[in-house]
Structures are given as structure tokens and as C-alpha cells.
Design a protein around this motif. Structure first.
Motif, PDB file in Angstrom:
ATOM      1  N   ASN A  85     -17.868  -6.841 -34.634  1.00 61.99           N
ATOM      2  CA  ASN A  85     -16.620  -7.588 -34.637  1.00 61.99           C
ATOM      3  C   ASN A  85     -15.487  -6.758 -35.233  1.00 61.99           C
ATOM      4  OD1 ASN A  85     -14.530  -9.579 -35.594  1.00 61.99           O
ATOM      5  ND2 ASN A  85     -15.978 -11.005 -34.647  1.00 61.99           N
ATOM      6  N   LEU A  86     -14.388  -6.612 -34.483  1.00 57.68           N
ATOM      7  CA  LEU A  86     -13.264  -5.801 -34.954  1.00 57.68           C
ATOM      8  C   LEU A  86     -12.596  -6.404 -36.185  1.00 57.68           C
ATOM      9  CD1 LEU A  86     -11.542  -4.737 -31.607  1.00 57.68           C
ATOM     10  CD2 LEU A  86     -13.090  -3.394 -33.042  1.00 57.68           C
ATOM     11  N   ALA A  87     -12.452  -7.713 -36.198  1.00 58.03           N
ATOM     12  CA  ALA A  87     -11.816  -8.356 -37.348  1.00 58.03           C
ATOM     13  C   ALA A  87     -12.661  -8.180 -38.607  1.00 58.03           C
ATOM     14  CB  ALA A  87     -11.596  -9.842 -37.059  1.00 58.03           C
ATOM     15  N   TYR A  88     -13.981  -8.289 -38.468  1.00 51.52           N
ATOM     16  CA  TYR A  88     -14.853  -8.077 -39.621  1.00 51.52           C
ATOM     17  C   TYR A  88     -14.777  -6.628 -40.091  1.00 51.52           C
ATOM     18  CZ  TYR A  88     -16.947 -12.510 -38.110  1.00 51.52           C
ATOM     19  OH  TYR A  88     -17.154 -13.812 -37.741  1.00 51.52           O
ATOM     20  N   ARG A  89     -14.724  -5.687 -39.180  1.00 53.12           N
ATOM     21  CA  ARG A  89     -14.586  -4.272 -39.555  1.00 53.12           C
ATOM     22  C   ARG A  89     -13.268  -4.034 -40.289  1.00 53.12           C
ATOM     23  NH1 ARG A  89     -17.195   0.106 -38.000  1.00 53.12           N
ATOM     24  NH2 ARG A  89     -19.156  -0.129 -36.864  1.00 53.12           N
ATOM     25  N   TRP A  90     -12.215  -4.646 -39.793  1.00 50.55           N
ATOM     26  CA  TRP A  90     -10.910  -4.493 -40.444  1.00 50.55           C
ATOM     27  C   TRP A  90     -10.952  -5.042 -41.871  1.00 50.55           C
ATOM     28  CZ3 TRP A  90      -7.722  -8.252 -42.461  1.00 50.55           C
ATOM     29  CH2 TRP A  90      -6.439  -7.849 -42.823  1.00 50.55           C
ATOM     30  N   PHE A  91     -11.541  -6.220 -42.045  1.00 43.38           N
ATOM     31  CA  PHE A  91     -11.601  -6.844 -43.362  1.00 43.38           C
ATOM     32  C   PHE A  91     -12.455  -6.032 -44.333  1.00 43.38           C
ATOM     33  CE2 PHE A  91     -13.459  -9.861 -46.416  1.00 43.38           C
ATOM     34  CZ  PHE A  91     -12.305 -10.458 -46.909  1.00 43.38           C
ATOM     35  N   CYS A  92     -13.528  -5.408 -43.807  1.00 44.62           N
ATOM     36  CA  CYS A  92     -14.439  -4.632 -44.657  1.00 44.62           C
ATOM     37  C   CYS A  92     -13.981  -3.188 -44.845  1.00 44.62           C
ATOM     38  CB  CYS A  92     -15.849  -4.657 -44.076  1.00 44.62           C
ATOM     39  SG  CYS A  92     -16.619  -6.291 -44.089  1.00 44.62           S
ATOM     40  N   ARG A  93     -12.801  -2.839 -44.281  1.00 43.13           N
ATOM     41  CA  ARG A  93     -12.236  -1.483 -44.417  1.00 43.13           C
ATOM     42  C   ARG A  93     -13.158  -0.421 -43.827  1.00 43.13           C
ATOM     43  NH1 ARG A  93      -9.097  -4.972 -45.794  1.00 43.13           N
ATOM     44  NH2 ARG A  93      -7.732  -4.931 -47.638  1.00 43.13           N
ATOM     45  N   LEU A  94     -13.801  -0.746 -42.711  1.00 44.04           N
ATOM     46  CA  LEU A  94     -14.738   0.187 -42.086  1.00 44.04           C
ATOM     47  C   LEU A  94     -14.099   1.043 -41.002  1.00 44.04           C
ATOM     48  CD1 LEU A  94     -17.922  -2.044 -41.749  1.00 44.04           C
ATOM     49  CD2 LEU A  94     -17.708   0.024 -43.122  1.00 44.04           C
ATOM     50  N   GLY A  95     -12.964   0.610 -40.477  1.00 47.99           N
ATOM     51  CA  GLY A  95     -12.392   1.328 -39.346  1.00 47.99           C
ATOM     52  C   GLY A  95     -13.290   1.198 -38.123  1.00 47.99           C
ATOM     53  N   LEU A  96     -13.122   2.126 -37.170  1.00 51.24           N
ATOM     54  CA  LEU A  96     -13.928   2.083 -35.957  1.00 51.24           C
ATOM     55  C   LEU A  96     -15.262   2.795 -36.095  1.00 51.24           C
ATOM     56  CD1 LEU A  96     -11.311   2.630 -33.108  1.00 51.24           C
ATOM     57  CD2 LEU A  96     -12.585   0.549 -33.615  1.00 51.24           C
ATOM     58  N   ASP A  97     -15.317   3.782 -36.956  1.00 51.41           N
ATOM     59  CA  ASP A  97     -16.528   4.591 -37.042  1.00 51.41           C
ATOM     60  C   ASP A  97     -17.243   4.463 -38.386  1.00 51.41           C
ATOM     61  OD1 ASP A  97     -14.538   5.769 -38.464  1.00 51.41           O
ATOM     62  OD2 ASP A  97     -14.764   7.778 -37.605  1.00 51.41           O
ATOM     63  N   GLY A  98     -16.837   3.501 -39.203  1.00 48.66           N
ATOM     64  CA  GLY A  98     -17.517   3.298 -40.485  1.00 48.66           C
ATOM     65  C   GLY A  98     -18.919   2.761 -40.281  1.00 48.66           C
ATOM     66  N   LYS A  99     -19.849   3.211 -41.096  1.00 48.33           N
ATOM     67  CA  LYS A  99     -21.242   2.820 -40.948  1.00 48.33           C
ATOM     68  C   LYS A  99     -21.529   1.550 -41.741  1.00 48.33           C
ATOM     69  CE  LYS A  99     -25.992   4.501 -41.411  1.00 48.33           C
ATOM     70  NZ  LYS A  99     -26.867   5.607 -41.857  1.00 48.33           N
ATOM     71  N   VAL A 100     -22.135   0.583 -41.065  1.00 44.24           N
ATOM     72  CA  VAL A 100     -22.546  -0.655 -41.724  1.00 44.24           C
ATOM     73  C   VAL A 100     -23.913  -0.438 -42.356  1.00 44.24           C
ATOM     74  CG1 VAL A 100     -23.076  -3.097 -41.359  1.00 44.24           C
ATOM     75  CG2 VAL A 100     -21.254  -2.008 -40.043  1.00 44.24           C
ATOM     76  N   PRO A 101     -24.106  -0.842 -43.616  1.00 40.64           N
ATOM     77  CA  PRO A 101     -25.408  -0.626 -44.253  1.00 40.64           C
ATOM     78  C   PRO A 101     -26.523  -1.389 -43.551  1.00 40.64           C
ATOM     79  CG  PRO A 101     -24.015  -2.032 -45.602  1.00 40.64           C
ATOM     80  CD  PRO A 101     -23.147  -1.482 -44.523  1.00 40.64           C
ATOM     81  N   ASP A 102     -27.715  -0.840 -43.603  1.00 40.57           N
ATOM     82  CA  ASP A 102     -28.878  -1.509 -43.051  1.00 40.57           C
ATOM     83  C   ASP A 102     -29.130  -2.802 -43.825  1.00 40.57           C
ATOM     84  OD1 ASP A 102     -31.430  -1.247 -41.308  1.00 40.57           O
ATOM     85  OD2 ASP A 102     -32.172  -1.713 -43.321  1.00 40.57           O
TER      86      ASP A 102
END
Length: 461
Positions: A85-102
Motif C-alpha cells: 500500500n502506497l499510503a502505508y509506505r508513505w506513513f511509515c517513511r519507507l519510500g518506494l524501495d524501503g524494506k519492510v521487516p519480516d
């Protein structure tokens, strides 16, 4: 002619994630009120100074807020949704290529350092402070109540209460069992009652077997809310066993903690009759100087047509009752069951009429037809009960009774919108973590609703 979509072949893309999050998105409105600068400072003692870098604690905190605000109960699904989800990535400050933890790494960190540091309580209080700064807390009237949340415990795997013993569990027991054993002396948990439960869950013994929902009995915890009645901001939350004694004790804990942490003391407190015991009313009236807008628990009313205690007039100066026929009822202390102070172990004084007065009275059939004389019990905190009775029916009391419905609406929102009808974590700390995060999410959603983004900010987004 049927068209066909052709993906344009481009070497470079100009993509701004912020442009693809709607201006009125819930997370964008919440993000303005979220301050996580103190998270790193609070968690620093719980991280080693050597080794590989861990998952960013601010990222984990933001992911938890996303999960509880959007009703994502599964940690595995939360990690997947943040990834997509783009909105969730934006809120979590991950950008487009930020890695989400396992999800397994996420769980280990959440149940380790977060629980040891009490950071979730710190986050909740930070959000409450922001509500205060935004003027959403009036401070004149509070309301308190509790709601049952089903525990992650299976009835089919439970055992009878008389078969579960604390001494049978060693140091290698499950975490939820060890947590419960550590809270056996706490008023909100093991010491809340001496009554042996009908069933106990071996995987989560702190969960209370209850049939209070007027349906099939189940294992549950109680989430206790203390709210400000102006805008239904949750000022404090406490997890307890699902029994009345623990819930009433939690109300005292939350009122004292709110006064200590935020300097807030209400003029009146609204609650249902479960909080209307003499001891609780005396604590509010005499110690805290808070007007109790609470129905009194009174079992003195009679349904057989005879006079109730309310038909007798008490004189506090002369310390006696006057019956409908004008005779006096005074204290007698000749019984060995009543000490010289006149107060029994239950905190009750007994006022008795003279036997000669009752035998010659024309109203005896309507007063004490089955006894030789009339006896009236009076609690040592009856004066506090009288204060609550005097407030009942007043315009302020009726207004508080109406505003108390806001706390019921919060519980409905908690279960239906945030999907917290059943816990996923076990043990006292697991219930506390879930209730704190859910209350934090509700306060953030309240801020986003009552303090909308300025028009110029929406236009520029």
C-alpha cells in the motif's frame, strides 16, 4: 476495434510518493499529530551498543499504528499490506524501495524491547498530551466503564478451576503463565477475588471465565476506559480481569494516574451502578472531592409492601432514625457480634427500635410483621451514598448519564471498526499492549476528525 494497453518503455520515471496519497487520507491527517522523537531515547537502554543495526523502532511503531488504526489484526498481513500500500509506505517513511521487516522479526522486537520498556504507555500518553494541546479535553466531567474482550483461549482445552495450581508450574512455563504468576498479588489480577473460577485456560490463566454477556460463557479480559466527556478523548486505559472488583479498582488507578500525569481532576464522574458501592462513593466524595454521578447500589428497598429504609429519617446530629410513627431507632451494642465502636466487620451500624414501641404500634404490620422490633442497617459510608442519591435526578446527573453513552460508542468502535473483538496476544502484558495501542489509535482518529487539515495544506498536498 478492441484496444490494448501498451506499457510505455521508459528508462527513467519521475514519481513522488507524496503526490499519490490523497489529501484527506486518514493516515495523512493522523501524521500531523504523531510525535515519535522520544521513542529512540526511551528505547535506547534496551538496545546493545554493538552488533548489526536492528529494525528502526520508529518504523515498527508506525506500522503498529497503521495496523490498529486500519483494523489489520494479523502481523503477517500488516507486513504484507505495508509492503503493497502506497499510503502505508508513505506513513511509515519507507519510500518506494524501503524494506519492510519480516513478520517474525517484527514480532520478536514487539514482544521483547517494546514490552520491557513500557513504550506503548509512553506513546499513549504522548497522544493524550497532544489532545490536551489541541483543546479537546475539557476536564470538568469524566466517565469510566469497562468492556469485555474475548481472550485467545479455547474452552475445549480448559481445565476445571480446582485442578489448576500455581505451584505446579515451574520456571520453564509459557510466558503468559509466568506473567500471571507474577501478578497473583496485584488487585487487578490474582488478588481481585478469592472466588475459584469454574474453568481455567492452561495457555492463558489470567483470562477470566465469564458469562456476563448473557450468552455462552467464554474467557475474557476487561478493557477499562477513563474518558473526558467533552469530545470522548480517552485519558487512560487499563487491562484487568473480567470481574467487577478489578474493574472498580482500575477506575481508582486511572483517576489517580491521570491526576499525577496530566494534572487533571474532574468535577464529576459518571459511571453505571457497578461503581456505586459505598466504599467507592466514599473514596470519590471524601478523598477526591469528586461529585459521583453514579447510581447507588442499594438493596434496602423492599418489595413486600413493608417500609423500606428510605421511609425512616436519619438525624446525623443526634445519630438516630425516626420511624413513620415518630419513634426513634438508636444503636445498641450489647451483642458480642458488634464491637464497642458499634461498627461490624462489614462496616455497618445497626439501629434498633424499642421492642415495647414496636409491639404497641399500629404500623407494625407494615413495618416488621415477622420480627419483634425493627432494625435498620446503616453503612459507615452512608453519608457518601446520600450525596450520590441527592445528585440522582438532577439536570447535571441526567446530562452526565447521556454523555456516558460516549464511552459505550468507543467500545462499539473498538470491536466493530478496529476489529478488536478478540485478543491475539496472551497474558496480562499482552492484553495491556493491545488495549493501549487500540486506545492510542482511537485518540489519533479523534484528533484527525475534530482537527481537520487546513484548506491550504489540502490544496498543496
Amino acid at each position: 476495434m478492441m484496444g490494448m494497453q501498451v506499457a510505455p518503455a521508459r528508462l527513467f520515471y519521475d514519481f513522488c510518493l507524496d503526490d499519490h496519497v490523497p489529501a484527506d487520507h486518514l493516515l495523512r491527517r493522523i501524521d500531523r499529530f504523531l510525535d515519535l522523537e522520544s521513542v529512540r531515547t526511551a528505547l535506547k537502554p534496551f538496545y546493545s551498543s554493538i552488533g548489526l543495526p536492528s529494525v528502526d523502532p520508529e518504523l515498527m511503531m508506525r506500522m503498529l499504528i497503521v495496523g490498529y488504526c486500519m483494523g489489520l489484526r494479523s502481523e503477517r498481513r500488516l507486513c504484507e499490506e505495508v509492503h503493497l500500500n502506497l499510503a502505508y509506505r508513505w506513513f511509515c517513511r519507507l519510500g518506494l524501495d524501503g524494506k519492510v521487516p519480516d513478520h517474525s522479526t517484527f514480532s520478536r522486537n514487539r514482544h521483547g524491547r517494546f514490552r520491557q520498556s513500557d513504550i506503548l504507555r509512553h506513546l499513549f500518553e504522548t497522544v493524550v498530551e497532544r489532545c490536551l494541546a489541541e483543546g479537546l479535553v475539557g476536564g470538568e466531567g469524566f466517565a469510566v466503564d469497562a468492556s469485555l474482550i474475548a481472550a485467545d483461549a479455547n474452552k475445549q482445552r480448559s481445565i476445571p478451576g480446582d485442578e489448576w495450581r500455581a505451584q505446579d508450574h515451574s520456571a520453564d512455563a509459557h510466558r503468559a503463565v509466568k506473567e500471571y504468576l507474577a501478578t497473583l498479588d496485584e488487585a487487578a489480577w490474582g488478588a481481585a477475588t478469592d472466588v475459584e473460577p469454574k474453568f481455567v485456560s492452561p495457555s492463558d490463566p489470567a483470562a477470566q471465565w465469564t458469562g456476563a454477556m448473557r450468552g455462552p460463557a467464554f474467557f475474557a479480559y476487561a478493557t477499562n476506559y477513563l474518558i473526558d466527556t467533552r469530545h470522548a478523548v480517552i485519558l487512560d486505559v487499563e487491562a484487568t480481569r473480567a470481574i467487577r472488583q478489578a474493574e472498580v479498582g482500575a477506575a481508582r488507578t486511572m483517576l489517580e494516574r491521570t491526576a499525577e500525569r496530566f494534572g487533571l481532576k474532574p468535577q464529576h464522574l459518571a459511571a453505571d451502578s457497578a461503581y456505586g458501592s459505598a466504599d467507592t462513593l466514599a473514596w470519590l466524595v471524601k478523598e477526591k472531592k469528586i461529585a459521583p454521578h453514579i447510581p447507588v447500589i442499594d438493596k434496602a428497598e423492599r418489595s413486600d409492601g413493608t417500609f423500606s429504609r428510605a421511609d425512616f429519617v436519619f438525624d446525623p446530629d443526634e445519630d438516630h432514625y425516626t420511624c413513620p410513627d415518630g419513634k426513634q431507632l438508636v444503636q445498641y451494642r450489647r451483642s458480642f457480634a458488634v464491637p464497642r465502636t458499634g461498627i461490624t466487620k462489614a462496616g455497618v451500624r445497626f439501629y434498633r427500635a424499642k421492642q415495647s414501641d414496636c409491639q404497641s404500634c399500629d404500623l407494625k404490620v407494615r413495618c416488621c410483621p415477622n420480627t419483634l422490633r425493627r432494625r435498620i442497617p446503616r453503612n459507615q459510608n452512608e453519608d457518601a451514598r446520600d450525596v450520590a442519591r441527592a445528585l440522582a435526578g438532577t439536570p447535571a446527573f441526567e446530562r452526565s448519564r447521556h454523555e456516558r453513552k460516549k464511552i459505550e460508542m468507543l467500545f462499539a468502535h473498538l470491536k466493530r471498526i478496529l476489529k478488536l473483538a478478540r485478543l491475539r496476544l496472551r497474558g496480562p502484558s499482552g492484553a495491556s499492549d493491545e488495549f493501549l495501542l487500540a486506545a492510542t489509535a482511537q485518540n489519533l482518529r479523534r484528533l484527525a476528525k475534530l482537527r481537520p487539515m487546513p484548506i491550504f495544506a489540502r490544496a498543496g498536498a
